[in-house]
Design an enzyme around this catalytic site. Structure first.
Site: not given
Ligand code: HBI
Ligand code: FE
Length: 263
Positions: A139, A144, A185, A204
């Site tokens: 993903h 991304h 997203e 994804s």
């Molecule tokens: N941590 N590794 C990771 N990937 C994310 O997309 C992610 C995160 N922590 C917080 C978070 N996303 C969401 O709270 C944010 O997209 C707002």
């Molecule tokens: Fe994501």
């Protein structure tokens, strides 16, 4: 990608409920990725995921994604973050860092504001080929990384991280999270050939990519930052609506105003 478990408290490295190994994470939640750690069957699973998903891209993924994914040349094996981060940094200043999985908001936003994209280092199991709860390397990398080579998107994600660090209070952060959710997203862009996906959650996922781009029941809306930031979202199951931007530059121009004025 489905329900997101509550994120670990900073102090709780064990991060009960999340599957990654947080014990080796640094204070900023970064972990080293050793490409030699992946087993042959995991590289085979990456190839299977990559082949299945890339076959669905023509007519559904935006052209910038298709071109950028091709130039990453990552079909054969689980990608090394350092090597790809080197190349990406020359394009848009972004680097890739390994993380054990979901990390606390504050750490996540600090990395985005610093143009360091957190990529989960583990790959889903064979039983999760079609449905995964937490973001894995497929993903995060396949979904991304290609779009971070597009300057307007690269700038938007960094500006989003900085705006979240400035935001005061849960309501402001929730509004910003919605902006990220319905663009990075699950965003759609209008191209000459029709609607195309640029959001990683769509790019994804086999089923939701088809649904969001092709279904007349998908709930397509014209992108409006205020409406997006007022629209709550679901984290398990298809979205009830998808927002369509006319171009990435238009997205960044409108979102930049929203990010600058976010309370
Ligand atoms: N941590 N590794 C990771 N990937 C994310 O997309 C992610 C995160 N922590 C917080 C978070 N996303 C969401 O709270 C944010 O997209 C707002
Ligand atoms: Fe994501």
């Amino acid at each position: 990608m489905g329900a997101r478990p509550a994120l670990p408290e900073v102090s709780d490295r064990s991060a009960h409920g999340l599957r990654g190994d947080y014990s080796r994470a640094h204070a900023d939640y970064r972990v080293d990725q050793d490409p030699a750690d992946y087993r042959p069957d995991e590289h085979r699973r990456w190839r299977r995921l990559y082949e299945r998903q890339s076959a669905l891209l023509p007519g559904r993924a935006c052209q910038a994604f298709i071109d950028s994914l091709e130039s990453l040349d990552c079909a054969d094996r689980i990608p090394g973050l350092d090597r790809h981060g080197e190349r990406l940094s020359r394009l848009t200043g972004w680097r890739l860092i390994g993380v054990p999985g979901l990390i606390p908001d504050e750490a996540f936003f600090e990395h985005l504001a610093g143009r360091r994209f957190p990529v989960t280092v583990w790959l889903r199991s064979a039983a999760e080929l079609d449905y995964i709860v937490e973001p894995d390397i497929f993903h995060d990398f396949f979904g991304h990384v290609p779009m971070l080579a597009v300057p307007a998107i690269a700038d938007f994600v960094a500006a989003f991280g900085a705006a979240c660090l400035r935001a005061r209070g849960e309501a402001a952060r929730r509004r910003l999270a919605r902006l990220y959710w319905y663009t990075i997203e699950f965003g759609l862009v209008r191209e000459a050939g029709g609607l195309r996906a640029y959001g990683a959650g769509l790019l994804s996922s086999p089923a939701e990519l088809r649904h969001a781009v092709e279904s007349s029941q998908a709930g397509h809306r014209r992108f409006d930052a205020d409406q997006v930031m007022a629209s709550d979202f679901r984290i398990d199951g298809f979205q009830s609506k998808y927002f369509v931007v006319e171009s990435f530059e238009a997205l960044f121009a409108e979102a930049r105003r929203a990010l600058a004025t976010a309370p």
